[in-house]
Write a protein that holds these residues in place. Structure first.
Motif, PDB file in Angstrom:
ATOM      1  N   PRO A 133       0.830  -1.214   0.000  1.00  0.00           N
ATOM      2  CA  PRO A 133       0.000   0.000   0.000  1.00  0.00           C
ATOM      3  C   PRO A 133       0.867   1.269   0.000  1.00  0.00           C
ATOM      4  CG  PRO A 133      -0.869  -1.595   1.560  1.00  0.00           C
ATOM      5  CD  PRO A 133       0.465  -2.118   1.121  1.00  0.00           C
ATOM      6  N   ARG A 134       0.601   2.153  -0.963  1.00  0.00           N
ATOM      7  CA  ARG A 134       1.379   3.391  -1.092  1.00  0.00           C
ATOM      8  C   ARG A 134       0.441   4.582  -1.258  1.00  0.00           C
ATOM      9  NH1 ARG A 134       6.829   2.925  -2.204  1.00  0.00           N
ATOM     10  NH2 ARG A 134       7.577   0.797  -2.585  1.00  0.00           N
ATOM     11  N   PHE A 135       0.944   5.760  -0.871  1.00  0.00           N
ATOM     12  CA  PHE A 135       0.168   6.983  -1.061  1.00  0.00           C
ATOM     13  C   PHE A 135       1.106   8.179  -1.174  1.00  0.00           C
ATOM     14  CE2 PHE A 135       0.719   6.442   3.475  1.00  0.00           C
ATOM     15  CZ  PHE A 135       0.999   7.716   3.956  1.00  0.00           C
ATOM     16  N   ILE A 136       0.599   9.255  -1.736  1.00  0.00           N
ATOM     17  CA  ILE A 136       1.311  10.534  -1.829  1.00  0.00           C
ATOM     18  C   ILE A 136       0.376  11.601  -1.270  1.00  0.00           C
ATOM     19  CG2 ILE A 136       2.378  12.234  -3.353  1.00  0.00           C
ATOM     20  CD1 ILE A 136       2.872   9.974  -5.349  1.00  0.00           C
ATOM     21  N   CYS A 137       0.897  12.405  -0.330  1.00  0.00           N
ATOM     22  CA  CYS A 137       0.053  13.419   0.287  1.00  0.00           C
ATOM     23  C   CYS A 137       0.774  14.763   0.336  1.00  0.00           C
ATOM     24  CB  CYS A 137      -0.366  13.000   1.696  1.00  0.00           C
ATOM     25  SG  CYS A 137       0.984  12.902   2.891  1.00  0.00           S
ATOM     26  N   GLY A 138       0.026  15.817   0.650  1.00  0.00           N
ATOM     27  CA  GLY A 138       0.620  17.128   0.844  1.00  0.00           C
ATOM     28  C   GLY A 138       0.998  17.313   2.295  1.00  0.00           C
ATOM     29  N   ASP A 139       1.601  18.475   2.621  1.00  0.00           N
ATOM     30  CA  ASP A 139       2.028  18.684   4.009  1.00  0.00           C
ATOM     31  C   ASP A 139       0.856  18.943   4.949  1.00  0.00           C
ATOM     32  OD1 ASP A 139       1.324  21.174   3.189  1.00  0.00           O
ATOM     33  OD2 ASP A 139       3.321  22.054   3.356  1.00  0.00           O
TER      34      ASP A 139
ATOM     35  N   ASN B 154      -4.469  13.251   0.996  1.00  0.00           N
ATOM     36  CA  ASN B 154      -3.912  12.352  -0.018  1.00  0.00           C
ATOM     37  C   ASN B 154      -4.108  12.911  -1.426  1.00  0.00           C
ATOM     38  OD1 ASN B 154      -2.917  10.361   1.676  1.00  0.00           O
ATOM     39  ND2 ASN B 154      -4.847   9.209   1.699  1.00  0.00           N
ATOM     40  N   LEU B 155      -3.017  12.908  -2.190  1.00  0.00           N
ATOM     41  CA  LEU B 155      -3.066  13.317  -3.595  1.00  0.00           C
ATOM     42  C   LEU B 155      -3.214  12.114  -4.514  1.00  0.00           C
ATOM     43  CD1 LEU B 155      -0.141  15.922  -3.453  1.00  0.00           C
ATOM     44  CD2 LEU B 155      -2.595  16.369  -3.299  1.00  0.00           C
ATOM     45  N   ASN B 156      -2.695  10.986  -4.073  1.00  0.00           N
ATOM     46  CA  ASN B 156      -2.800   9.760  -4.869  1.00  0.00           C
ATOM     47  C   ASN B 156      -2.614   8.560  -3.944  1.00  0.00           C
ATOM     48  OD1 ASN B 156      -3.113   8.091  -7.057  1.00  0.00           O
ATOM     49  ND2 ASN B 156      -1.034   8.391  -7.850  1.00  0.00           N
ATOM     50  N   VAL B 157      -3.316   7.475  -4.243  1.00  0.00           N
ATOM     51  CA  VAL B 157      -3.166   6.215  -3.505  1.00  0.00           C
ATOM     52  C   VAL B 157      -3.185   5.083  -4.524  1.00  0.00           C
ATOM     53  CG1 VAL B 157      -4.346   7.163  -1.471  1.00  0.00           C
ATOM     54  CG2 VAL B 157      -5.656   5.887  -3.170  1.00  0.00           C
ATOM     55  N   ASN B 158      -2.599   3.954  -4.153  1.00  0.00           N
ATOM     56  CA  ASN B 158      -2.640   2.819  -5.085  1.00  0.00           C
ATOM     57  C   ASN B 158      -3.724   1.813  -4.684  1.00  0.00           C
ATOM     58  OD1 ASN B 158      -1.512   1.553  -2.888  1.00  0.00           O
ATOM     59  ND2 ASN B 158       0.280   0.756  -3.980  1.00  0.00           N
ATOM     60  N   THR B 159      -3.893   0.850  -5.531  1.00  0.00           N
ATOM     61  CA  THR B 159      -4.966  -0.135  -5.328  1.00  0.00           C
ATOM     62  C   THR B 159      -4.721  -0.980  -4.075  1.00  0.00           C
ATOM     63  OG1 THR B 159      -5.399  -0.231  -7.699  1.00  0.00           O
ATOM     64  CG2 THR B 159      -6.190  -2.070  -6.381  1.00  0.00           C
ATOM     65  N   ALA B 160      -3.447  -1.251  -3.785  1.00  0.00           N
ATOM     66  CA  ALA B 160      -3.130  -2.073  -2.612  1.00  0.00           C
ATOM     67  C   ALA B 160      -3.595  -1.383  -1.325  1.00  0.00           C
ATOM     68  CB  ALA B 160      -1.627  -2.340  -2.554  1.00  0.00           C
ATOM     69  N   TYR B 161      -3.487  -0.068  -1.276  1.00  0.00           N
ATOM     70  CA  TYR B 161      -3.953   0.693  -0.111  1.00  0.00           C
ATOM     71  C   TYR B 161      -5.474   0.542   0.019  1.00  0.00           C
ATOM     72  CZ  TYR B 161      -4.318   4.844   2.982  1.00  0.00           C
ATOM     73  OH  TYR B 161      -4.563   5.707   4.033  1.00  0.00           O
ATOM     74  N   ALA B 162      -6.172   0.665  -1.081  1.00  0.00           N
ATOM     75  CA  ALA B 162      -7.632   0.546  -1.051  1.00  0.00           C
ATOM     76  C   ALA B 162      -8.051  -0.854  -0.618  1.00  0.00           C
ATOM     77  CB  ALA B 162      -8.202   0.876  -2.430  1.00  0.00           C
ATOM     78  N   ARG B 163      -7.327  -1.862  -1.060  1.00  0.00           N
ATOM     79  CA  ARG B 163      -7.665  -3.241  -0.673  1.00  0.00           C
ATOM     80  C   ARG B 163      -7.426  -3.457   0.816  1.00  0.00           C
ATOM     81  NH1 ARG B 163      -4.671  -6.278  -5.766  1.00  0.00           N
ATOM     82  NH2 ARG B 163      -6.354  -5.940  -7.300  1.00  0.00           N
ATOM     83  N   LEU B 164      -6.351  -2.839   1.343  1.00  0.00           N
ATOM     84  CA  LEU B 164      -6.068  -2.981   2.767  1.00  0.00           C
ATOM     85  C   LEU B 164      -7.224  -2.442   3.612  1.00  0.00           C
ATOM     86  CD1 LEU B 164      -3.982  -3.526   5.114  1.00  0.00           C
ATOM     87  CD2 LEU B 164      -3.301  -1.135   4.829  1.00  0.00           C
ATOM     88  N   VAL B 165      -7.745  -1.280   3.194  1.00  0.00           N
ATOM     89  CA  VAL B 165      -8.829  -0.656   3.951  1.00  0.00           C
ATOM     90  C   VAL B 165     -10.181  -1.263   3.591  1.00  0.00           C
ATOM     91  CG1 VAL B 165      -9.939   1.560   4.469  1.00  0.00           C
ATOM     92  CG2 VAL B 165      -7.477   1.471   4.089  1.00  0.00           C
TER      93      VAL B 165
END
Length: 215
Positions: free
Chosen positions: A112-118, A122-133
Motif C-alpha cells: 500500500p502506497r500513497f502521496i500526500c501534501g504537508d 492524499n493526492l494519490n493512492v494505489n490499489t493495494a492501499y484501497a484493498r487494505l482498507v
C-alpha cells in the motif's frame, strides 16, 4: 503759339508727374520682387528634387540592408523558436515516460502506497492501499482516509505528522483503520518528504505495512 505752349507747360503739375513715376517704379519693383521670390522657390524645389533623386540609390541600398537584417533576424528567431519547441517536446516526452513508469510502479506494487501534501490530504493512492482498507481508491483521496483512520483510533497521529512536516523529516507511526465491515486493521506507516534534502517538501510519499491482520 509760344504763349499757348508756355501756358500748357505751366498747367502741368510736376508733383503729380513725380508721384506717378515713383508709383510706376514702385509697382515695377514689387513685381520684380514677387517674380524673384517665385523663381527662387521654384529653383529651391528643383534642387530638393534633384538631391532626393541623387540620394535615392543610396537610400534604397540602406533600405535593402535593413530589410535583409530584419529577415535574417526573423529567420534566426524562427530557428530558435523551433529549436526551443523541439527541446520542450523532448522534455515532455521524457517527463511523460517517467510519469508512466512511476504510476505503473506505484499502481502495480502490492505494498500500500500513497502521496500526500504537508496538510495530510492524499493526492494519490494505489490499489493495494484501497484493498487494505476495503474501500475504493477515490474514498481515500483528500481527507477521505480519516473516515477509516479516525482521530479516536489514532489520537496522536495528526500532531506527529504536522511536527514532522515542520521539521522536514520522515515520520513513522502505528495507524489503525476501521474497515467498512467493522474490522480494525493495525499497520505501520512510514512517510518521507520529497525532495528529501531540499526543503520545503513538495510531496510526502508514504507506505503502509500491515502489522496485524484485521480483527
Amino acid at each position: 503759339m509760344i504763349e499757348k505752349l508756355r501756358a500748357a507747360l505751366q498747367s502741368i503739375d510736376l508733383t503729380q508727374i513725380i508721384i506717378a513715376a515713383a508709383g510706376g517704379l514702385g509697382g515695377a519693383a514689387l513685381g520684380a520682387q514677387k517674380r524673384y521670390k517665385w523663381i527662387s522657390t521654384r529653383m529651391a524645389a528643383r534642387r530638393a528634387r534633384r538631391t532626393t533623386l541623387e540620394e535615392l540609390p543610396s537610400r534604397m541600398d540602406a533600405m535593402s540592408v535593413l530589410l535583409e537584417s530584419v529577415v535574417g533576424q526573423g529567420a534566426k528567431t524562427v530557428g530558435l523558436l523551433e529549436e526551443h519547441s523541439k527541446t520542450l517536446n523532448d522534455q515532455n516526452h521524457v517527463l511523460g515516460t517517467i510519469s508512466a513508469m512511476v504510476h505503473g510502479e506505484m499502481e502495480l506494487d502490492p505494498t500500500p502506497r500513497f502521496i500526500c501534501g504537508d496538510d495530510g490530504g492524499n493526492l494519490n493512492v494505489n490499489t493495494a492501499y484501497a484493498r487494505l482498507v476495503g474501500c475504493g481508491r477515490d474514498e481515500l483521496l483528500g481527507f477521505g482516509y480519516q473516515r477509516f483512520a479516525t482521530a479516536a483510533l489514532n489520537p496522536g497521529y495528526k500532531a506527529g505528522f504536522t511536527e514532522a512536516t515542520l521539521q522536514h523529516r520522515s515520520f513513522e507511526s502505528l495507524v489503525f483503520f476501521r474497515r467498512p465491515d467493522g474490522k480494525v486493521v493495525e499497520a505501520q506507516v512510514r512517510i518521507v518528504p520529497h525532495p528529501e534534502h531540499e526543503p520545503p517538501a513538495h510531496y510526502w510519499v508514504g507506505i503502509i505495512i500491515l502489522a496485524r491482520p484485521a480483527l
